[in-house]
Design a protein around this motif. Structure first.
Motif, PDB file in Angstrom:
ATOM      1  N   ASN A  17       0.847  -1.194   0.000  1.00 48.89           N
ATOM      2  CA  ASN A  17       0.000   0.000   0.000  1.00 48.89           C
ATOM      3  C   ASN A  17       0.880   1.239   0.000  1.00 48.89           C
ATOM      4  O   ASN A  17       2.014   1.206   0.503  1.00 48.89           O
ATOM      5  N   ALA A  18       0.344   2.330  -0.501  1.00 52.63           N
ATOM      6  CA  ALA A  18       0.999   3.627  -0.423  1.00 52.63           C
ATOM      7  C   ALA A  18      -0.007   4.626   0.124  1.00 52.63           C
ATOM      8  O   ALA A  18      -1.124   4.722  -0.396  1.00 52.63           O
ATOM      9  N   ARG A  19       0.363   5.351   1.158  1.00 56.11           N
ATOM     10  CA  ARG A  19      -0.566   6.286   1.781  1.00 56.11           C
ATOM     11  C   ARG A  19      -0.853   7.466   0.860  1.00 56.11           C
ATOM     12  O   ARG A  19       0.046   8.078   0.293  1.00 56.11           O
ATOM     13  N   VAL A  20      -2.142   7.763   0.747  1.00 55.49           N
ATOM     14  CA  VAL A  20      -2.592   8.781  -0.190  1.00 55.49           C
ATOM     15  C   VAL A  20      -1.976  10.153   0.101  1.00 55.49           C
ATOM     16  O   VAL A  20      -1.731  10.943  -0.810  1.00 55.49           O
ATOM     17  N   LEU A  79      -6.801  12.420  -3.614  1.00 55.84           N
ATOM     18  CA  LEU A  79      -6.927  12.988  -2.272  1.00 55.84           C
ATOM     19  C   LEU A  79      -8.362  13.319  -1.885  1.00 55.84           C
ATOM     20  O   LEU A  79      -8.732  13.216  -0.709  1.00 55.84           O
ATOM     21  N   LEU A  80      -9.179  13.700  -2.870  1.00 52.59           N
ATOM     22  CA  LEU A  80     -10.451  14.341  -2.527  1.00 52.59           C
ATOM     23  C   LEU A  80     -11.704  13.672  -3.073  1.00 52.59           C
ATOM     24  O   LEU A  80     -12.805  13.973  -2.597  1.00 52.59           O
ATOM     25  N   GLN A  81     -11.583  12.791  -4.031  1.00 51.99           N
ATOM     26  CA  GLN A  81     -12.782  12.400  -4.759  1.00 51.99           C
ATOM     27  C   GLN A  81     -13.042  10.895  -4.762  1.00 51.99           C
ATOM     28  O   GLN A  81     -13.688  10.383  -5.663  1.00 51.99           O
ATOM     29  N   TRP A  82     -12.603  10.211  -3.739  1.00 54.57           N
ATOM     30  CA  TRP A  82     -12.848   8.777  -3.704  1.00 54.57           C
ATOM     31  C   TRP A  82     -14.210   8.458  -3.098  1.00 54.57           C
ATOM     32  O   TRP A  82     -14.866   9.310  -2.518  1.00 54.57           O
ATOM     33  N   THR A 112      -4.442  12.937 -18.310  1.00 49.69           N
ATOM     34  CA  THR A 112      -4.740  13.563 -17.015  1.00 49.69           C
ATOM     35  C   THR A 112      -3.440  13.991 -16.358  1.00 49.69           C
ATOM     36  O   THR A 112      -2.518  13.189 -16.202  1.00 49.69           O
ATOM     37  N   SER A 113      -3.356  15.249 -15.973  1.00 51.24           N
ATOM     38  CA  SER A 113      -2.119  15.762 -15.381  1.00 51.24           C
ATOM     39  C   SER A 113      -1.879  15.138 -14.008  1.00 51.24           C
ATOM     40  O   SER A 113      -2.811  14.669 -13.350  1.00 51.24           O
ATOM     41  N   GLU A 114      -0.631  15.158 -13.581  1.00 51.77           N
ATOM     42  CA  GLU A 114      -0.308  14.621 -12.258  1.00 51.77           C
ATOM     43  C   GLU A 114      -0.992  15.444 -11.161  1.00 51.77           C
ATOM     44  O   GLU A 114      -1.406  14.890 -10.137  1.00 51.77           O
ATOM     45  N   LYS A 115      -1.129  16.742 -11.393  1.00 49.87           N
ATOM     46  CA  LYS A 115      -1.822  17.586 -10.411  1.00 49.87           C
ATOM     47  C   LYS A 115      -3.272  17.162 -10.273  1.00 49.87           C
ATOM     48  O   LYS A 115      -3.804  17.046  -9.152  1.00 49.87           O
ATOM     49  N   ARG A 116      -3.944  16.919 -11.399  1.00 54.40           N
ATOM     50  CA  ARG A 116      -5.339  16.479 -11.350  1.00 54.40           C
ATOM     51  C   ARG A 116      -5.437  15.076 -10.759  1.00 54.40           C
ATOM     52  O   ARG A 116      -6.352  14.796  -9.973  1.00 54.40           O
ATOM     53  N   ALA A 117      -4.514  14.194 -11.093  1.00 49.90           N
ATOM     54  CA  ALA A 117      -4.523  12.846 -10.529  1.00 49.90           C
ATOM     55  C   ALA A 117      -4.397  12.903  -9.007  1.00 49.90           C
ATOM     56  O   ALA A 117      -5.079  12.166  -8.288  1.00 49.90           O
ATOM     57  N   GLU A 118      -3.547  13.790  -8.516  1.00 49.68           N
ATOM     58  CA  GLU A 118      -3.396  13.922  -7.066  1.00 49.68           C
ATOM     59  C   GLU A 118      -4.688  14.435  -6.444  1.00 49.68           C
ATOM     60  O   GLU A 118      -5.081  14.001  -5.357  1.00 49.68           O
ATOM     61  N   VAL A 125      -8.255   3.505  -1.863  1.00 52.88           N
ATOM     62  CA  VAL A 125      -8.879   4.632  -2.551  1.00 52.88           C
ATOM     63  C   VAL A 125      -9.694   4.061  -3.706  1.00 52.88           C
ATOM     64  O   VAL A 125      -9.146   3.598  -4.711  1.00 52.88           O
ATOM     65  N   ALA A 126     -11.009   4.047  -3.532  1.00 47.88           N
ATOM     66  CA  ALA A 126     -11.922   3.496  -4.533  1.00 47.88           C
ATOM     67  C   ALA A 126     -12.562   4.646  -5.306  1.00 47.88           C
ATOM     68  O   ALA A 126     -12.996   5.632  -4.710  1.00 47.88           O
TER      69      ALA A 126
END
Length: 227
Positions: free
Chosen positions: A76-79, A193-196, A183-189, A168-169
């Motif tokens: 796992n990797a912490r979000v 972080l916010l939309q799961w 999709t940019s890395e900024k948008r992926a982050e 993160v689902a």
């Protein structure tokens, strides 16, 4: 998120949930996976987008960079850390989705042994989990160092009754955006972080303690237990 899950449906069930119309490059096989009690380093079906195509491979659950071969592979990797953690720098741009049917957690309820619980979606649809990894693609043949990690997040109530962390689902629309190389890395982050998916999407129940034995792979392991 505990290191145990089920991935028993076939690849085409997962593709249907993703609703990606592009041609599938399928190296994962057409038969149901029938993994009812999978743990690292199991080979799990992993999706990524290769140009305009969706590609499916069986990839080892667990990864470590080549420079950290004396380090245990992480699952796992912490979000809140993954995008800026040097350990994951090489694979952070390599976004993927692992579709699973459920995962398991063990809870101390005061008895002699912890009680296992199964967590799944209430609508029984596959759970589309954000992942990153090193995996085969057009310019990379399968390699002994291939592997992937789930991205895990604080469960923020609801599922916290079972465990503090969960995968993160993503809903299908966001899963497609996560997979899209454009999709940019900024948008992926931001997605990560916010939309799961919120806790109310899930349900959980006790299952038999036989799930604790990895040799047990029967389909009945995912049924509710009355004990």
């Amino acid at each position: 998120m505990c290191g145990r899950l089920s991935q028993y449906r076939g690849i085409h069930d997962f593709v249907a949930t993703l609703s990606i119309p592009n041609t599938l490059i399928n190296y994962a096989g057409d038969q149901p996976f029938e993994l009812y009690n999978a743990a690292p380093p199991a080979q799990l079906a992993l999706f990524h987008q290769e140009g305009q195509f969706l590609r499916a491979d069986r990839v080892r659950w667990g990864w470590r960079p080549r420079w950290a071969m004396d380090h245990s592979a992480l699952i796992n990797a912490r979000v809140d850390r993954v995008a800026h953690d040097p350990f994951f720098r090489a694979i952070w741009p390599h976004r993927a989705i692992t579709a699973i049917d459920n995962w398991f957690e063990w809870i101390d309820e005061g008895g002699p042994k912890k009680q296992p619980y199964l967590i799944r979606r209430k609508d029984r649809a596959p759970i589309l989990c954000a992942a990153i990894g090193q995996y085969p693609h057009a310019e990379h043949e399968p390699d002994e160092h291939d592997g992937f990690v789930f991205i895990s997040a604080d469960s923020k109530g609801g599922v916290v009754d079972i465990h503090d962390w969960q995968p993160v689902a993503l809903n299908p629309e966001l899963a497609r955006e996560w997979l899209n190389p454009a999709t940019s890395e900024k948008r992926a982050e931001q997605i990560m972080l916010l939309q799961w998916e919120p806790p109310e999407v899930f349900e959980w129940f006790k299952v038999d303690r036989a799930i604790g034995n990895l040799r047990n792979q029967q389909s009945g392991l995912i049924n509710p237990s009355d004990r």
